[in-house]
Design a protein around this motif. Sequence first.
Motif: not given
Length: 219
Positions: A173-191
């Motif tokens: 289901l491509r969950a690994p790429a999905f979780i990495w992408y979203n975690a990276i985006e969230r951490l980035k926007h949190e500074g």
Amino acid sequence: SDLIKKCIKELINWARYHDYTNLIIKSRDYPYLIDLDGLPFNQEIKEEYIIDLKGAWTDVQKRMKKSIKEQTRKAIRSGLTFHESRSPDAIEKLITLLEETKAERISMGYKRYSYYYIQFLNKGVLYKLFKNKIARIFYVEDNSNIICILFCLVYNSKAYALLIGTSKEAYKLRAPAFIWYNAIERLKHEGIEYLNLGGLPNDSSRENLIFAKTSLGGE
């Protein structure tokens, strides 16, 4: 820097006094050259892949391979959802998924390994890290079923991806790429300025891990 060097020199003196023949110094995130007072020593450099999250989000995206974004879109179309857990109960589920990941890798011919790859790391430490608000737990659901968990350490402007557990069906289901992408985006926007993806083992999984970490934009 000076204080750490003084501590190491005192440790050397103590080891000499007690007739030790070897002294092993292990360090993580230590940016200084260690002065060992003229003693012969072997220095081992640890490779780690780090994503630079400074600058614009579009710059971070450009460093990712196209396949990560494609897999993320497919995961969304499959109905996967991204979340963050505020409960330590997620650690038990993480361990279950780590066991599934390990079994899957061994079936593919990888050698047996321990997912507690850092000295003194264990389940109790994971709970303490979470309790002390140093840990963040991201997860992916498929129809309310947790299929992938990413356990990160976050402190000041740095993050370290400590563990990721994935079920067998989550790969399809491509969950690994999905979780990495979203975690990276969230951490980035949190500074967060840097996300450390960790090092590489010296086994058959090495090349696959290099590909995976560079695909996310790790350097």
